[in-house]
Every structure is written in C-alpha cells, then in structure tokens.
Design a protein around this motif. Sequence first.
Motif, mmCIF file in Angstrom:
data_model
loop_
_atom_site.group_PDB
_atom_site.id
_atom_site.type_symbol
_atom_site.label_atom_id
_atom_site.label_comp_id
_atom_site.label_asym_id
_atom_site.label_seq_id
_atom_site.Cartn_x
_atom_site.Cartn_y
_atom_site.Cartn_z
ATOM 1 N N ALA A 1 -7.531 14.675 -8.024
ATOM 2 C CA ALA A 1 -7.176 13.433 -7.334
ATOM 3 C C ALA A 1 -7.587 13.425 -5.867
ATOM 4 C CB ALA A 1 -5.665 13.199 -7.447
ATOM 5 N N THR B 1 0.466 1.881 -16.242
ATOM 6 C CA THR B 1 0.399 2.121 -14.796
ATOM 7 C C THR B 1 -0.360 3.403 -14.495
ATOM 8 O OG1 THR B 1 2.469 0.941 -14.389
ATOM 9 C CG2 THR B 1 1.768 2.519 -12.711
ATOM 10 N N THR C 1 3.505 5.882 -5.657
ATOM 11 C CA THR C 1 3.321 5.968 -7.109
ATOM 12 C C THR C 1 2.228 6.968 -7.449
ATOM 13 O OG1 THR C 1 4.014 3.665 -7.402
ATOM 14 C CG2 THR C 1 2.754 4.672 -9.197
ATOM 15 N N ARG C 2 1.150 6.922 -6.713
ATOM 16 C CA ARG C 2 0.041 7.854 -6.956
ATOM 17 C C ARG C 2 0.499 9.294 -6.755
ATOM 18 N NH1 ARG C 2 -4.307 10.309 -4.329
ATOM 19 N NH2 ARG C 2 -6.293 10.191 -5.456
ATOM 20 N N LYS C 3 1.220 9.534 -5.671
ATOM 21 C CA LYS C 3 1.693 10.895 -5.405
ATOM 22 C C LYS C 3 2.700 11.337 -6.460
ATOM 23 C CE LYS C 3 3.446 13.882 -1.742
ATOM 24 N NZ LYS C 3 3.825 13.979 -0.308
ATOM 25 N N SER D 1 -2.847 15.398 -0.974
ATOM 26 C CA SER D 1 -1.571 14.997 -1.574
ATOM 27 C C SER D 1 -0.448 15.946 -1.165
ATOM 28 C CB SER D 1 -1.689 14.971 -3.100
ATOM 29 O OG SER D 1 -2.634 14.008 -3.527
ATOM 30 N N GLU E 1 0.826 -1.200 0.000
ATOM 31 C CA GLU E 1 0.000 0.000 0.000
ATOM 32 C C GLU E 1 0.866 1.259 0.000
ATOM 33 O OE1 GLU E 1 -3.207 2.391 -0.248
ATOM 34 O OE2 GLU E 1 -3.150 0.204 -0.480
ATOM 35 N N ASN F 1 -3.873 2.696 -14.307
ATOM 36 C CA ASN F 1 -4.261 1.931 -13.124
ATOM 37 C C ASN F 1 -4.683 2.858 -11.985
ATOM 38 O OD1 ASN F 1 -3.751 -0.580 -14.261
ATOM 39 N ND2 ASN F 1 -1.651 -0.671 -13.519
ATOM 40 N N TYR F 2 -4.225 4.101 -12.042
ATOM 41 C CA TYR F 2 -4.498 5.063 -10.972
ATOM 42 C C TYR F 2 -5.507 6.136 -11.380
ATOM 43 C CZ TYR F 2 -0.578 3.089 -8.367
ATOM 44 O OH TYR F 2 0.250 2.236 -7.669
ATOM 45 N N PHE F 3 -5.458 6.558 -12.632
ATOM 46 C CA PHE F 3 -6.302 7.662 -13.089
ATOM 47 C C PHE F 3 -6.874 7.353 -14.465
ATOM 48 C CE2 PHE F 3 -2.989 9.588 -10.385
ATOM 49 C CZ PHE F 3 -3.785 10.107 -9.389
ATOM 50 N N LYS G 1 1.979 1.882 -3.504
ATOM 51 C CA LYS G 1 0.891 2.429 -4.305
ATOM 52 C C LYS G 1 0.692 3.916 -4.014
ATOM 53 C CE LYS G 1 -2.927 0.135 -4.682
ATOM 54 N NZ LYS G 1 -4.135 -0.659 -4.305
ATOM 55 N N GLN G 2 0.778 4.279 -2.747
ATOM 56 C CA GLN G 2 0.610 5.681 -2.377
ATOM 57 C C GLN G 2 1.741 6.537 -2.945
ATOM 58 O OE1 GLN G 2 0.265 5.729 1.903
ATOM 59 N NE2 GLN G 2 -1.759 4.762 1.901
#
Length: 206
Positions: free
Chosen positions: A64, A50, A15-17, A104, A9, A53-55, A12-13
């Motif tokens: 976001a 990828t 990568t998202r940021k 974020s 997790e 996968n997030y957006f 993932k956080q």
Amino acid sequence: MAKAPGLREEKKQRTRKALIEAALLLFDEHGYEATTTAAIAAAAGVSPATFFNYFASKEDVVFADQHVYDEVLAQVFATATAEEPVTDLVFRTIGAFATADAWSFPFEHPLTSVRARLLASVPALRAGLLLRNSQVGDTWARALCETHPELDLPEAATIAGAVIGGVQAALHANLDDHGRPRRPEAEVGLRAIQAVMQGFGNVQKA
C-alpha cells in the motif's frame, strides 16, 4: 504550507489505514493465504465492496505504501545538485525514506516488522517485491544520472540496485526462525548501506 485535508479526505485516510492494519494483523495471525478480503473488511468495520474501493487485492494492501518511494525520490532530487557527493546523496535519500510522514506506520512500528516477515516468507509477495524494487531502482538510477552526469545509466543502476538489494538481503538475513528480527531493523539497514557505499573492505565488526 500544505493544505490540511478536509473531513471527507480524513475519513478516507482513516479507512485506508484501518484496512491496512486489519490486513497485516490477520496475515500475521492466520497466514496470508488463509486470510480473505472479506475477513479484512469485516475486521476494519467496512463492507467487502468498500475494501475494493481502496485495494484491488490482498497483495495491494501489503504494498500500500509503494507510492511513497516515488514521492520521496522526487522531493530529494528536487534539491539535489552536482556538487553533492553521490554517497551523501544516497544516504540523504535513505534517510528521507526512513523518516517520510507518508508511511502508514513508522519504521519502528510492530506492523512494519509484520510486513517484512510477509515479504520474506510468502513467495507471491517476494516476487512482487522484486518487481517493485526494480521499478524503484530504475527511477532512482535515472535521477542519479540527471544530477550527476559523470555517471552513466548502468553505473547509476548499479548503485541503486546494490543499495536496495543489500538492504533487503540484510533485513531478510536478520530474521530468526520465527520471522522476528534479531537486531533493530534500522541498525541492520544502515549497516547494509554503509557496506555497499563504503566498500566491503571497510566494514567493521559491530
């Protein structure tokens, strides 16, 4: 106590940021329309697949943090009572928005200003903001009615809409010709809320 996220997790956080940061920096440097999702992915060091996968889109990256509003409203109104004055409840809600850990970036972060400039200057994003603000206002108004039964839904919607719209208008008016804030955004936002909740006749010159 909230359980700490696991390694998966946390990755993932991160990568998202990284995708959000890369997107906002590219939007600021090259413009929203000229920036592609592939460029955002490359700048964040991930594949285009990828990114999706997030957006679902570039617009989703700009918005976001939209989920934070519902989370904060749920937290604030979980402890709200009919004895808490509406004005105090509104200011407590705004304070919770401003200090939520789930954003974020902190309110004072440079990328927060970049996002504000995008929302003020890109027509598609301005339209998206209006829709999302309306949804937040609806949720807020319903919560106000449940806590303060003396308010009917139109009255509660007026309060929520005036605060949301007033802050957005004030932040937009605070931008100079280059899209940079003239005064600290937190100060401008707070004075906008005070103007709405206290009445315009009580607004004092700073």
